[in-house]
Design a protein around this motif. Structure first.
Motif, PDB file in Angstrom:
ATOM      1  N   TYR A 162       0.643  -1.262  -0.019  1.00 31.30           N
ATOM      2  CA  TYR A 162      -0.006   0.264   0.051  1.00 31.30           C
ATOM      3  C   TYR A 162       1.307   1.272  -0.076  1.00 31.30           C
ATOM      4  CZ  TYR A 162      -3.722   3.101   2.145  1.00 31.30           C
ATOM      5  OH  TYR A 162      -4.227   4.304   2.252  1.00 31.30           O
ATOM      6  N   ALA A 375      -5.653  -3.104   5.314  1.00 32.79           N
ATOM      7  CA  ALA A 375      -5.260  -2.181   3.981  1.00 32.79           C
ATOM      8  C   ALA A 375      -6.661  -1.394   3.473  1.00 32.79           C
ATOM      9  CB  ALA A 375      -4.394  -2.087   2.777  1.00 32.79           C
ATOM     10  N   GLY A 379      -6.103   1.197   6.382  1.00 27.66           N
ATOM     11  CA  GLY A 379      -4.913   2.054   5.551  1.00 27.66           C
ATOM     12  C   GLY A 379      -4.165   3.163   5.655  1.00 27.66           C
TER      13      GLY A 379
END
Length: 399
Positions: A162, A375, A379
């Protein structure tokens, strides 16, 4: 978020309940929660043995005086009603009770029904697929977030990719390879989970097929995590051996859910080993272990060597470390990043697990529900928490 029972976040008895708090990783997580819970956090330890829970609570209170009262809940993995009561008491339940394929589903079911967020430490891909098939739809209805693999499996890989993707061009095909290095040790619980998973190849494939029948098709985009072949990687400066673990599947699921990963995304997950003889020996050992895991007598023998609840002492953990190096390419750009920290299987896993619980309980997050990856569910918020907690995310090179 309003739940079917009419409650909203903050109205239940506890913000966070840690189930399996007296196990090896569970007790490390409880210590981290006690040391770092924000002011006003209402949390509890839970498990089947009240006496052990009381002793744990006494130690935590002595080590962290003035941090507030810690609740205590008796619940058993084989008592669905106690798990339903536990789920209804909390906004977030963090469960360290594994192997999850044996003990995990009743709690996932209870949380999906109650609209309670549930996180775990599983690396068992069969379990994750079965929980999607059986409980994702209900969790979406009730608003529960089911976030598996919130430890070293699989947060460093998921958030590392990410982090890497955010530094590559948008709207173009992307390729990312991850290379894992570590000198950490396994706990008894981790070893039991790995041994069980290795013995269930056919069942895992069946669960994966069932999941594919239930998952919506990705239209107009592609995201995948194929198993690469062994090779020497100049980027890693080491021999790269494919790791067919849950990490790659989690990364691919994040990529399917998040458009930032581009129209055509591929991730490969490797172990990085400097020496060719050691790499060859690792392959031979893995093949031998996989073969022996198919034999019940061999599984019993191996299972008796390291029992759940066992793990390395504090001195050994203090010498342990991990590093995940990522090479991302796309749109004519190359980015190399690294995620690194201390002992991966225990201290850092407990940190990641606890910070994930804090994140779900207290942070402003995207509106998600059902089975989601770290994620997708957390996140940037979890990334910021882990960086503040000492896990390093850095850009090593851009070109």
């Amino acid at each position: 978020m309003d739940r079917l029972d009419g409650t909203v976040r903050g109205q239940r008895a506890y913000d966070i309940v840690l189930f399996g708090a007296t196990g090896f990783v569970g007790s490390l997580t409880a210590r981290y929660l006690a040391a770092h819970a924000p002011e006003g956090c209402r949390w509890a330890v839970a498990g089947r043995d009240r006496a052990k829970l009381e002793r744990l609570r006494e130690r935590l209170a002595a080590d962290h005086p003035g941090r507030g009262e810690i609740g205590l809940i008796e619940a058993r993995a084989d008592d669905p009603e106690s798990l339903r009561e536990l789920a209804r008491s909390a906004d977030v339940v963090a469960t360290a009770v594994g192997p999850y394929l044996w003990y995990g589903e009743p709690l996932v079911a209870a949380c999906a029904e109650a609209g309670t967020d549930c996180i775990d430490l599983t690396g068992e891909w069969e379990f994750v697929d079965l929980m999607y098939v059986r409980h994702d739809a209900r969790a979406r209805e009730t608003g529960a977030r089911l976030v598996h693999a919130c430890g070293f499996d699989c947060v460093p890989a998921d958030l590392g990719v990410y982090f890497t993707v955010a530094r590559l061009p948008e709207g173009v095909p992307l390729r990312v390879d991850g290379f894992v290095r570590s000198n950490g040790m396994f706990s008894g619980g981790t070893f039991a989970s790995a041994l069980n998973a290795a013995s269930r190849g056919r069942q895992s494939l069946r669960a994966a097929r069932q999941r594919r029948l239930h998952e919506p098709r990705l239209v107009g985009r592609r995201a995948r995590s194929p198993v690469g072949g062994p090779r020497h990687s100049r980027a890693a400066g080491a021999w790269a051996l494919p790791l067919p673990l849950l990490d790659g599947q989690v990364v691919a699921r994040s990529a399917r859910a998040l458009g930032r990963y581009g129209p055509d995304f591929r991730y490969r997950h490797y172990a990085a080993i400097a020496s060719l003889p050691v790499a060859a020996g690792s392959v031979a050992a893995a093949v031998t272990m996989l073969g022996l895991a198919q034999l019940p007598a061999a599984r019993r023998w191996f299972g008796g060597r390291i029992r759940p609840g066992d793990g390395p002492d504090e001195e050994r953990r203090a010498r342990s470390w991990f590093s995940l190096r990522f090479v991302g390419e796309g749109g004519g750009r190359t980015v190399r990043t690294e995620v690194s920290g201390g002992d991966p299987g225990y201290d850092e896993t407990a940190k990641i697990f606890a910070e994930s619980a804090f994140c779900l309980a207290f942070d402003e997050l995207p509106p998600t529900s059902g089975q989601v990856t770290p994620a997708v569910a957390m996140g940037d918020a979890l990334l910021a928490r882990l960086q503040a907690a000492g896990i390093r995310f850095r850009v090593a090179e851009r070109r």
